[in-house]
Design a protein around this motif. Sequence first.
Motif, PDB file in Angstrom:
ATOM      1  N   GLU A  64       0.854  -1.325  -0.007  1.00 32.01           N
ATOM      2  CA  GLU A  64       0.111   0.135   0.074  1.00 32.01           C
ATOM      3  C   GLU A  64       0.900   1.250   0.127  1.00 32.01           C
ATOM      4  N   LEU A  65       1.960   1.525   0.701  1.00 34.50           N
ATOM      5  CA  LEU A  65       2.948   2.453   0.764  1.00 34.50           C
ATOM      6  C   LEU A  65       3.492   2.603  -0.531  1.00 34.50           C
ATOM      7  N   GLU A  66       3.840   1.746  -1.301  1.00 35.08           N
ATOM      8  CA  GLU A  66       4.618   1.810  -2.416  1.00 35.08           C
ATOM      9  C   GLU A  66       3.592   2.424  -3.566  1.00 35.08           C
ATOM     10  N   ILE A  67       2.310   1.684  -3.556  1.00 29.28           N
ATOM     11  CA  ILE A  67       1.179   2.191  -4.464  1.00 29.28           C
ATOM     12  C   ILE A  67       1.135   3.663  -4.279  1.00 29.28           C
ATOM     13  N   LEU A  68       0.965   4.157  -2.890  1.00 31.09           N
ATOM     14  CA  LEU A  68       0.524   5.565  -2.510  1.00 31.09           C
ATOM     15  C   LEU A  68       1.786   6.329  -3.015  1.00 31.09           C
ATOM     16  N   ALA A  69       3.147   5.810  -2.975  1.00 27.90           N
ATOM     17  CA  ALA A  69       4.424   6.685  -3.233  1.00 27.90           C
ATOM     18  C   ALA A  69       4.184   6.947  -5.000  1.00 27.90           C
ATOM     19  N   ARG A  70       3.690   5.707  -5.603  1.00 29.80           N
ATOM     20  CA  ARG A  70       3.825   5.903  -6.905  1.00 29.80           C
ATOM     21  C   ARG A  70       2.581   6.926  -7.447  1.00 29.80           C
ATOM     22  N   TRP A  71       1.526   6.725  -6.786  1.00 23.45           N
ATOM     23  CA  TRP A  71       0.329   7.624  -7.099  1.00 23.45           C
ATOM     24  C   TRP A  71       0.951   9.134  -6.763  1.00 23.45           C
ATOM     25  N   THR A  72       1.496   9.156  -5.793  1.00 24.03           N
ATOM     26  CA  THR A  72       1.700  10.811  -5.244  1.00 24.03           C
ATOM     27  C   THR A  72       2.716  11.094  -6.393  1.00 24.03           C
ATOM     28  N   GLY A  73       3.730  10.311  -7.035  1.00 27.77           N
ATOM     29  CA  GLY A  73       4.604  10.706  -8.026  1.00 27.77           C
ATOM     30  C   GLY A  73       3.794  11.231  -9.388  1.00 27.77           C
ATOM     31  N   LEU A  74       2.727  10.645  -9.833  1.00 24.99           N
ATOM     32  CA  LEU A  74       2.013  10.862 -10.907  1.00 24.99           C
ATOM     33  C   LEU A  74       0.997  11.823 -10.585  1.00 24.99           C
ATOM     34  N   VAL A  75       0.574  12.013  -9.264  1.00 22.16           N
ATOM     35  CA  VAL A  75      -0.439  13.180  -9.145  1.00 22.16           C
ATOM     36  C   VAL A  75       0.573  14.581  -8.944  1.00 22.16           C
ATOM     37  N   TRP A 118      -9.075   4.435  -4.439  1.00 17.85           N
ATOM     38  CA  TRP A 118      -8.857   4.881  -3.063  1.00 17.85           C
ATOM     39  C   TRP A 118      -7.394   5.523  -2.584  1.00 17.85           C
ATOM     40  N   LEU A 119      -6.527   5.006  -3.120  1.00 15.74           N
ATOM     41  CA  LEU A 119      -5.106   5.429  -2.797  1.00 15.74           C
ATOM     42  C   LEU A 119      -4.578   6.479  -3.652  1.00 15.74           C
ATOM     43  N   ARG A 120      -5.354   6.422  -4.969  1.00 10.05           N
ATOM     44  CA  ARG A 120      -5.037   7.641  -5.795  1.00 10.05           C
ATOM     45  C   ARG A 120      -5.585   9.076  -5.036  1.00 10.05           C
ATOM     46  N   ARG A 121      -6.819   8.691  -4.489  1.00  8.39           N
ATOM     47  CA  ARG A 121      -7.439   9.851  -3.830  1.00  8.39           C
ATOM     48  C   ARG A 121      -6.624  10.397  -2.556  1.00  8.39           C
ATOM     49  N   ARG A 122      -6.237   9.361  -1.899  1.00  4.77           N
ATOM     50  CA  ARG A 122      -5.112   9.538  -0.735  1.00  4.77           C
ATOM     51  C   ARG A 122      -3.820  10.410  -1.233  1.00  4.77           C
ATOM     52  N   ILE A 127      -0.522  15.280  -1.486  1.00  3.07           N
ATOM     53  CA  ILE A 127      -0.197  16.517  -2.253  1.00  3.07           C
ATOM     54  C   ILE A 127      -0.816  17.791  -2.071  1.00  3.07           C
ATOM     55  N   ASP A 128      -2.162  17.813  -1.588  1.00  2.63           N
ATOM     56  CA  ASP A 128      -2.699  19.009  -1.272  1.00  2.63           C
ATOM     57  C   ASP A 128      -2.241  19.876   0.076  1.00  2.63           C
TER      58      ASP A 128
END
Length: 179
Positions: A64-75, A118-122, A127-128
Motif C-alpha cells: 500500500e505504501l509503495e502504491i501510494l508513493a507511485r500515485w503521489t509521483g503521478l499526481v 482510494w489510494l489515488r485519492r489519498r 499532495i494538497d
Amino acid sequence: MSEDQLERRCLAYRQAGGAVARYTQGRRVPDLSLERPAAEAAPEGGALRGWQVDLGGRTRYQTELEILARWTGLVGESRACLNDREPPGGWGAAREPIAALGRRVTRSLDENDAYLEWLRRRAIGLIDLPEIWAAVEALAGALLAKGEVGRREASEIIAGAHRARRRRTGFADIFRNPR
C-alpha cells in the motif's frame, strides 16, 4: 517550453512526488536521476492469483505504501505539468505497474480498481498539504537544476522544506495570535 523540457520536468516531479511520499511514510528515499529514472516496472508476481491474499499483514501495508508513493509521483507530475489533468491518453503504461502491485493484495479486478482509486485519492490529499507540495517543488527544482540528487541530499531537502512550512505550536502561538 520544448517537448524535451516538458518531459524532463514531468519526470522530475514524478520522482520528487514519489520520494516525498516515501519520506513522509518513514521509508527510504531513493537516489533520483533524470538520466536513469527509477524503475517503475510491474513487480514480479503481479498477476491475479488463485490463492488467499494477504489482507492484513505487513506485506499488504508495504504494498500500500509503495502504491501510494507511485500515485503521489503521478499526481505531482499532473499538478506541476498538466494542470491537474491526466496526460493525453490517460495514465496507461504508468498505471499498469500500480495495478500489478494492487493485484498482490486484492481478490478481483473490481476490488483492485476500487482499491487503486482510494489510494489515488489519498495521494491527492497528500499532495494538497502545503508542506508536502513545498517539499515536492523543492526536490523537483533541485533535480532539474542538478540532474541527480542522492538519497541523503533528497532527504535533507524534504526535511528542510517540511520544517520551513511547519506551523509553530505551543505557548508562543497563544500569545502571538490572540483570539
